[in-house]
Design an enzyme around this catalytic site. Structure first.
Site, PDB file in Angstrom:
ATOM      1  N   SER A  87      26.972  -5.854  24.572  1.00  0.00           N
ATOM      2  CA  SER A  87      25.707  -5.732  23.807  1.00  0.00           C
ATOM      3  C   SER A  87      25.893  -5.784  22.503  1.00  0.00           C
ATOM      4  O   SER A  87      25.068  -6.254  21.670  1.00  0.00           O
ATOM      5  CB  SER A  87      25.042  -4.335  24.357  1.00  0.00           C
ATOM      6  OG  SER A  87      24.311  -4.905  25.446  1.00  0.00           O
ATOM      7  N   ASN A  88      27.153  -5.168  21.799  1.00  0.00           N
ATOM      8  CA  ASN A  88      27.334  -5.073  20.549  1.00  0.00           C
ATOM      9  C   ASN A  88      27.909  -6.814  20.086  1.00  0.00           C
ATOM     10  O   ASN A  88      27.820  -6.938  18.969  1.00  0.00           O
ATOM     11  CB  ASN A  88      28.322  -4.199  20.132  1.00  0.00           C
ATOM     12  CG  ASN A  88      27.829  -2.889  20.267  1.00  0.00           C
ATOM     13  OD1 ASN A  88      27.509  -2.326  19.286  1.00  0.00           O
ATOM     14  ND2 ASN A  88      27.970  -2.225  21.241  1.00  0.00           N
ATOM     15  N   LYS A 114      29.950  -0.318  34.059  1.00  0.00           N
ATOM     16  CA  LYS A 114      30.083   0.366  32.700  1.00  0.00           C
ATOM     17  C   LYS A 114      28.542   0.794  32.733  1.00  0.00           C
ATOM     18  O   LYS A 114      27.489   0.415  32.721  1.00  0.00           O
ATOM     19  CB  LYS A 114      29.973  -0.609  31.641  1.00  0.00           C
ATOM     20  CG  LYS A 114      29.935  -0.191  30.205  1.00  0.00           C
ATOM     21  CD  LYS A 114      29.963  -1.277  29.195  1.00  0.00           C
ATOM     22  CE  LYS A 114      30.005  -0.753  27.719  1.00  0.00           C
ATOM     23  NZ  LYS A 114      28.887  -0.118  27.264  1.00  0.00           N
ATOM     24  N   ILE A 122      34.158   2.275  27.851  1.00  0.00           N
ATOM     25  CA  ILE A 122      33.656   1.115  27.160  1.00  0.00           C
ATOM     26  C   ILE A 122      32.850   1.330  26.194  1.00  0.00           C
ATOM     27  O   ILE A 122      31.521   1.349  26.539  1.00  0.00           O
ATOM     28  CB  ILE A 122      33.545  -0.196  28.066  1.00  0.00           C
ATOM     29  CG1 ILE A 122      34.445  -0.283  29.118  1.00  0.00           C
ATOM     30  CG2 ILE A 122      33.221  -1.328  27.298  1.00  0.00           C
ATOM     31  CD1 ILE A 122      34.038  -1.411  30.197  1.00  0.00           C
TER      32      ILE A 122
END
Length: 312
Positions: free
Chosen positions: A50-51, A174, A217
């Site tokens: 997402s980053n 995750k 993560i």
């Protein structure tokens, strides 16, 4: 299909991507970032988590950044640092194609978000069917990415994840939901040698390890790879008191990153403190003006942690 092995335990980073003033990929800055993370000891780099603004990239850009990350690591002696590719998309067909692209670009694993354009259609049966079909087609092992914030509130529970873990090519998850109870329910059912569960946030790194996770993560690793490595080392050494003290600092740091502007804020902090990269993001995300950081009370928290990071 023979069962695939999960990624090794450790701490991974969903790396931010850098753009120039025209919103084009800034490969020199991406290279600088990849190398700083690798030198910080990360176990692996997640490209297009997402980053990494995956949904703002074309398929060609997604493939090229995966390939560039792998090439940068290999050419600088970091062959052992894994590359995981985020391959989330809104259709099963596109997700399968992105998994194939990831393999061609040099990724070892894929991380797959649940589609969320039509939440009412995403029943438990449909979610399970989607992840199984992707895993059947993927040429490399897949992992489940559970992040309700970016999937219209869809939150996979421990039963769904444990059911998916039975698939021989689904090897981990995750958990950006931050639910430690869920994490522990999964780890108590399935050994980490078969299915790796990663805390998806730095504020659940040590609690996750205590509950049997394979590590984390987490976005904050973009700023503080060495501190995350230090916490992981302390845990392995059974120095739980020191680990808890460091965890409390990372917890405050995690909160601070969300208060300095999210992805744009992370880039601004990196640009200001590590000497590379511009602060641009692709719209509709908003860039953060570096000059505004000094007025943000949460930035001071990050500065103290970055000073500690640079001392290691």
């Amino acid at each position: 299909m023979a069962a695939s092995l999960p990624p090794p335990p450790g701490y991974y980073v969903p790396a931010v991507l850098f753009f120039d003033e025209n919103e084009e990929l800034d490969f020199p800055a991406i290279e600088a970032h990849v190398l700083r993370l690798a030198k910080g000891g990360v176990t692996g780099i997640l490209v297009q988590g997402s980053n990494g603004e995956a949904q703002h990239l074309s398929p060609e850009e997604r493939k090229s950044t995966i390939a560039f990350t792998r090439k940068t690591l290999n050419e600088n002696g970091f062959n052992n640092v894994l590359v995981i590719a985020g391959t989330g998309a809104q259709s099963t067909r596109e997700t399968k194609k992105l998994c194939a692209d990831a393999k061609e670009a040099g990724a070892s694993y894929t991380l797959v978000l649940t589609p969320s354009t039509w939440p009412p259609q995403m029943t438990i049966d449909n979610i399970i069917r989607f992840h199984r079909e992707v895993a059947d087609a993927s040429p490399i092992p897949t992992m489940i990415y559970n992040f309700p914030t970016v999937t219209a509130g869809l939150d996979l529970d421990s039963d769904v994840i444990s059911t998916l873990a039975e698939h021989p090519n689904i090897v981990g998850v995750k958990l950006s939901c931050g639910n430690i109870g869920k994490l522990q329910r999964i780890t108590s059912r399935i050994p980490s040698s078969e299915f790796a569960v990663y805390a998806g946030r730095s504020d659940t790194f040590l609690p996750g390890l205590n509950a049997g996770s394979a590590g984390t993560i987490a976005a904050l690793v973009n700023l503080l790879p060495k501190l995350h490595g230090r916490l992981y080392q302390l845990f392995q050494e059974e120095n739980y008191k020191e680990a808890a003290l460091l965890q409390s600092k990372l917890g405050h740091g995690d909160w601070a990153t969300s208060k300095v502007g999210g992805i744009g804020g992370i880039k601004a902090v990196i640009s200001q403190n590590f000497g590379y990269g511009q602060t641009g993001v692709r719209g509709p995300l908003k860039a953060v003006d570096v000059s505004s950081l000094a007025q943000n009370k949460y930035y001071q928290t990050l500065l103290e942690l970055i000073e500690l990071e640079k001392s290691l």
